[in-house]
Design a protein around this motif. Structure first.
Motif, PDB file in Angstrom:
ATOM      1  N   HIS A  43       8.218  15.544  -7.975  1.00 41.25           N
ATOM      2  CA  HIS A  43       7.902  16.474  -6.896  1.00 41.25           C
ATOM      3  C   HIS A  43       8.418  17.866  -7.262  1.00 41.25           C
ATOM      4  CE1 HIS A  43       8.199  12.463  -4.852  1.00 41.25           C
ATOM      5  NE2 HIS A  43       6.994  12.843  -4.502  1.00 41.25           N
ATOM      6  N   TYR A  44       7.534  18.847  -7.134  1.00 42.40           N
ATOM      7  CA  TYR A  44       7.866  20.224  -7.483  1.00 42.40           C
ATOM      8  C   TYR A  44       7.422  21.156  -6.356  1.00 42.40           C
ATOM      9  CZ  TYR A  44       8.518  18.361 -12.204  1.00 42.40           C
ATOM     10  OH  TYR A  44       8.943  17.642 -13.291  1.00 42.40           O
ATOM     11  N   PRO A  45       7.850  22.417  -6.383  1.00 41.34           N
ATOM     12  CA  PRO A  45       7.475  23.358  -5.313  1.00 41.34           C
ATOM     13  C   PRO A  45       5.977  23.648  -5.256  1.00 41.34           C
ATOM     14  CG  PRO A  45       9.362  24.189  -6.558  1.00 41.34           C
ATOM     15  CD  PRO A  45       8.822  23.025  -7.317  1.00 41.34           C
ATOM     16  N   VAL A  46       5.269  23.414  -6.373  1.00 39.94           N
ATOM     17  CA  VAL A  46       3.834  23.708  -6.446  1.00 39.94           C
ATOM     18  C   VAL A  46       3.050  22.412  -6.666  1.00 39.94           C
ATOM     19  CG1 VAL A  46       2.022  24.977  -7.671  1.00 39.94           C
ATOM     20  CG2 VAL A  46       4.305  25.997  -7.406  1.00 39.94           C
ATOM     21  N   ILE A  47       1.983  22.250  -5.912  1.00 38.94           N
ATOM     22  CA  ILE A  47       1.042  21.147  -6.113  1.00 38.94           C
ATOM     23  C   ILE A  47      -0.284  21.749  -6.549  1.00 38.94           C
ATOM     24  CG2 ILE A  47      -0.217  19.241  -5.043  1.00 38.94           C
ATOM     25  CD1 ILE A  47       2.069  19.007  -3.018  1.00 38.94           C
ATOM     26  N   ILE A  48      -0.833  21.256  -7.657  1.00 46.36           N
ATOM     27  CA  ILE A  48      -2.144  21.710  -8.123  1.00 46.36           C
ATOM     28  C   ILE A  48      -3.123  20.562  -7.959  1.00 46.36           C
ATOM     29  CG2 ILE A  48      -3.497  22.588 -10.059  1.00 46.36           C
ATOM     30  CD1 ILE A  48      -0.980  23.794 -11.217  1.00 46.36           C
ATOM     31  N   ALA A  49      -4.128  20.757  -7.115  1.00 44.28           N
ATOM     32  CA  ALA A  49      -5.156  19.744  -6.885  1.00 44.28           C
ATOM     33  C   ALA A  49      -6.418  20.155  -7.633  1.00 44.28           C
ATOM     34  CB  ALA A  49      -5.434  19.609  -5.397  1.00 44.28           C
ATOM     35  N   GLY A  50      -6.746  19.401  -8.670  1.00 42.84           N
ATOM     36  CA  GLY A  50      -7.888  19.748  -9.512  1.00 42.84           C
ATOM     37  C   GLY A  50      -7.405  20.448 -10.771  1.00 42.84           C
ATOM     38  N   PHE A  51      -7.496  19.741 -11.901  1.00 46.44           N
ATOM     39  CA  PHE A  51      -6.930  20.282 -13.137  1.00 46.44           C
ATOM     40  C   PHE A  51      -8.012  20.465 -14.192  1.00 46.44           C
ATOM     41  CE2 PHE A  51      -3.345  20.549 -16.300  1.00 46.44           C
ATOM     42  CZ  PHE A  51      -2.625  21.491 -15.598  1.00 46.44           C
ATOM     43  N   GLY A  52      -9.123  21.084 -13.757  1.00 46.66           N
ATOM     44  CA  GLY A  52     -10.176  21.454 -14.692  1.00 46.66           C
ATOM     45  C   GLY A  52      -9.814  22.752 -15.385  1.00 46.66           C
ATOM     46  N   GLY A  53     -10.838  23.540 -15.733  1.00 45.31           N
ATOM     47  CA  GLY A  53     -10.579  24.782 -16.453  1.00 45.31           C
ATOM     48  C   GLY A  53      -9.717  25.752 -15.670  1.00 45.31           C
ATOM     49  N   PHE A  54      -9.982  25.909 -14.374  1.00 40.04           N
ATOM     50  CA  PHE A  54      -9.229  26.854 -13.544  1.00 40.04           C
ATOM     51  C   PHE A  54      -7.807  26.351 -13.293  1.00 40.04           C
ATOM     52  CE2 PHE A  54      -7.819  28.807  -9.630  1.00 40.04           C
ATOM     53  CZ  PHE A  54      -8.284  30.111  -9.712  1.00 40.04           C
ATOM     54  N   GLY A  55      -7.699  25.125 -12.783  1.00 35.04           N
ATOM     55  CA  GLY A  55      -6.385  24.588 -12.447  1.00 35.04           C
ATOM     56  C   GLY A  55      -5.469  24.447 -13.644  1.00 35.04           C
ATOM     57  N   SER A  56      -6.032  24.053 -14.797  1.00 30.49           N
ATOM     58  CA  SER A  56      -5.188  23.883 -15.983  1.00 30.49           C
ATOM     59  C   SER A  56      -4.667  25.224 -16.490  1.00 30.49           C
ATOM     60  CB  SER A  56      -5.965  23.163 -17.090  1.00 30.49           C
ATOM     61  OG  SER A  56      -7.084  23.914 -17.501  1.00 30.49           O
ATOM     62  N   THR A  57      -5.457  26.278 -16.343  1.00 31.01           N
ATOM     63  CA  THR A  57      -4.977  27.603 -16.734  1.00 31.01           C
ATOM     64  C   THR A  57      -3.801  28.017 -15.872  1.00 31.01           C
ATOM     65  OG1 THR A  57      -7.190  28.272 -17.476  1.00 31.01           O
ATOM     66  CG2 THR A  57      -5.622  30.028 -17.015  1.00 31.01           C
ATOM     67  N   VAL A  58      -3.918  27.798 -14.560  1.00 33.96           N
ATOM     68  CA  VAL A  58      -2.808  28.106 -13.652  1.00 33.96           C
ATOM     69  C   VAL A  58      -1.586  27.287 -14.023  1.00 33.96           C
ATOM     70  CG1 VAL A  58      -2.021  28.026 -11.258  1.00 33.96           C
ATOM     71  CG2 VAL A  58      -4.365  28.729 -11.769  1.00 33.96           C
ATOM     72  N   GLY A  59      -1.792  25.987 -14.261  1.00 32.79           N
ATOM     73  CA  GLY A  59      -0.670  25.111 -14.597  1.00 32.79           C
ATOM     74  C   GLY A  59       0.023  25.514 -15.883  1.00 32.79           C
ATOM     75  N   LEU A 163     -14.565  37.068 -10.858  1.00 33.35           N
ATOM     76  CA  LEU A 163     -14.108  38.437 -10.648  1.00 33.35           C
ATOM     77  C   LEU A 163     -13.159  38.909 -11.736  1.00 33.35           C
ATOM     78  CD1 LEU A 163     -13.962  41.001  -8.918  1.00 33.35           C
ATOM     79  CD2 LEU A 163     -12.133  39.914  -7.607  1.00 33.35           C
ATOM     80  N   ASP A 164     -12.030  38.228 -11.897  1.00 26.38           N
ATOM     81  CA  ASP A 164     -11.008  38.692 -12.841  1.00 26.38           C
ATOM     82  C   ASP A 164     -11.521  38.699 -14.278  1.00 26.38           C
ATOM     83  OD1 ASP A 164      -8.202  38.834 -11.253  1.00 26.38           O
ATOM     84  OD2 ASP A 164      -9.427  37.225 -10.451  1.00 26.38           O
ATOM     85  N   THR A 165     -12.251  37.647 -14.643  1.00 28.88           N
ATOM     86  CA  THR A 165     -12.734  37.563 -16.020  1.00 28.88           C
ATOM     87  C   THR A 165     -13.741  38.660 -16.330  1.00 28.88           C
ATOM     88  OG1 THR A 165     -12.436  35.167 -15.949  1.00 28.88           O
ATOM     89  CG2 THR A 165     -13.781  36.042 -17.731  1.00 28.88           C
ATOM     90  N   SER A 166     -14.668  38.920 -15.400  1.00 32.50           N
ATOM     91  CA  SER A 166     -15.677  39.948 -15.650  1.00 32.50           C
ATOM     92  C   SER A 166     -15.058  41.336 -15.672  1.00 32.50           C
ATOM     93  CB  SER A 166     -16.786  39.870 -14.593  1.00 32.50           C
ATOM     94  OG  SER A 166     -16.255  39.942 -13.286  1.00 32.50           O
ATOM     95  N   VAL A 167     -14.061  41.570 -14.816  1.00 29.76           N
ATOM     96  CA  VAL A 167     -13.386  42.876 -14.841  1.00 29.76           C
ATOM     97  C   VAL A 167     -12.598  43.033 -16.138  1.00 29.76           C
ATOM     98  CG1 VAL A 167     -11.587  44.276 -13.755  1.00 29.76           C
ATOM     99  CG2 VAL A 167     -13.305  43.130 -12.343  1.00 29.76           C
ATOM    100  N   ARG A 168     -11.978  41.939 -16.606  1.00 29.31           N
ATOM    101  CA  ARG A 168     -11.246  42.015 -17.875  1.00 29.31           C
ATOM    102  C   ARG A 168     -12.183  42.374 -19.024  1.00 29.31           C
ATOM    103  NH1 ARG A 168      -9.639  38.145 -21.656  1.00 29.31           N
ATOM    104  NH2 ARG A 168     -10.340  36.414 -20.337  1.00 29.31           N
ATOM    105  N   LEU A 169     -13.394  41.807 -18.999  1.00 32.09           N
ATOM    106  CA  LEU A 169     -14.373  42.182 -20.019  1.00 32.09           C
ATOM    107  C   LEU A 169     -14.708  43.666 -19.904  1.00 32.09           C
ATOM    108  CD1 LEU A 169     -17.505  40.186 -21.080  1.00 32.09           C
ATOM    109  CD2 LEU A 169     -17.663  42.642 -20.694  1.00 32.09           C
TER     110      LEU A 169
END
Length: 255
Positions: A43-59, A163-169
């Motif tokens: 158990h940790y302070p953060v729970i990530i539900a869904g660990f695909g491309g988006f969630g795994s990057t956050v993790g 949003l973030d990815t396109s602005v970064r480009l």
């Protein structure tokens, strides 16, 4: 003819039984076997539900900064693959209340809702808001329409994938065209801030197409005017201090 008809009627159930018991198990497509949800022992302070491309990057970003997360995913194949990659991932449906509780939702501080299916992700957030009101929900949204739906639900921490990815480009494109890196980065940050504010203003208009289109045009013009004003108010004359090549040259000259 009556004999043939009688024989076919008698044989059909037998043939169906043989097909189901003998042929399909050997040659047909087998249904995916249901996997029992894992027992969650971390158990940790953060729970990530869904660990695909988006969630795994956050993790990965959180872990790189010393913050661990309890990770849930309902795709058994992906869970197995992620475990081989070194991630501690628990198999389970995050929309189930018992799974959320066993993941420590009562004590956690943040829920990252990153399930790939919008309806399931929304279901998760609705249940979490009702049962764990202390949780800060940070939600993934694939596009603007989904983000507007989340705003209607009262979710404020929304992160659009495009949003973030396109602005970064766009920032990198400005640099390649001769803009200073810091100037381009600052302009990108301002654009995101203005766009997120515009999203909140546009959300109520999206059910009327003509009204929505008119409002979008107004917001685009407003954003462009704001960015133009930013460039005039914040000249880039001192931004060279952030360029590594110039810093290196100045350091060498002083040496």
């Amino acid at each position: 003819m009556m004999g043939v008809t009688t024989l076919s009627m008698t044989a059909t159930p037998l043939l169906l039984l043989i097909n189901e018991r003998v042929l399909l198990p050997r040659f047909g497509t087998r249904e995916k076997v249901e996997t029992t949800a894992d027992e969650i022992d971390l158990h940790y302070p953060v729970i990530i539900a869904g660990f695909g491309g988006f969630g795994s990057t956050v993790g990965r970003f959180l872990r790189a900064n010393g913050v661990q997360a309890t990770i849930l995913d309902n795709d058994s194949d992906r869970v197995e693959l992620l475990r081989k990659m070194g991630f501690k991932v628990f198999y389970g449906d995050a929309t189930r209340i018992d799974i959320l509780k066993s993941a420590g939702a009562d004590q956690a501080r943040i829920l990252v809702a990153a399930i790939g299916t919008p309806d399931i992700n929304a279901d998760l957030m609705q249940k979490a808001r009702n049962l764990f009101p202390h949780l800060t929900i940070m939600a993934r949204a694939e596009h603007t329409t989904e983000a507007c739906d989340l705003l209607d639900m009262g979710i404020n921490d929304i992160y659009r994938e495009t949003l973030d990815t396109s602005v970064r480009l766009g920032v990198d494109a400005l640099v390649k065209l001769g803009f200073r890196r810091y100037s381009a980065l600052r302009s990108g940050q301002n654009f995101i801030r203005y766009d997120e504010a515009a999203l909140c203003r546009l959300a109520p208009h999206r059910h009327d197409e003509s009204d929505y289109i008119y409002s979008v045009r107004e917001e685009i013009e407003n954003q462009e005017q704001l960015l133009t004003s930013d460039r005039e108010i914040n000249p880039a004359m001192n931004d060279h201090a952030w360029d590594s090549d110039i810093l290196r040259d100045e350091f060498q000259n002083r040496g």
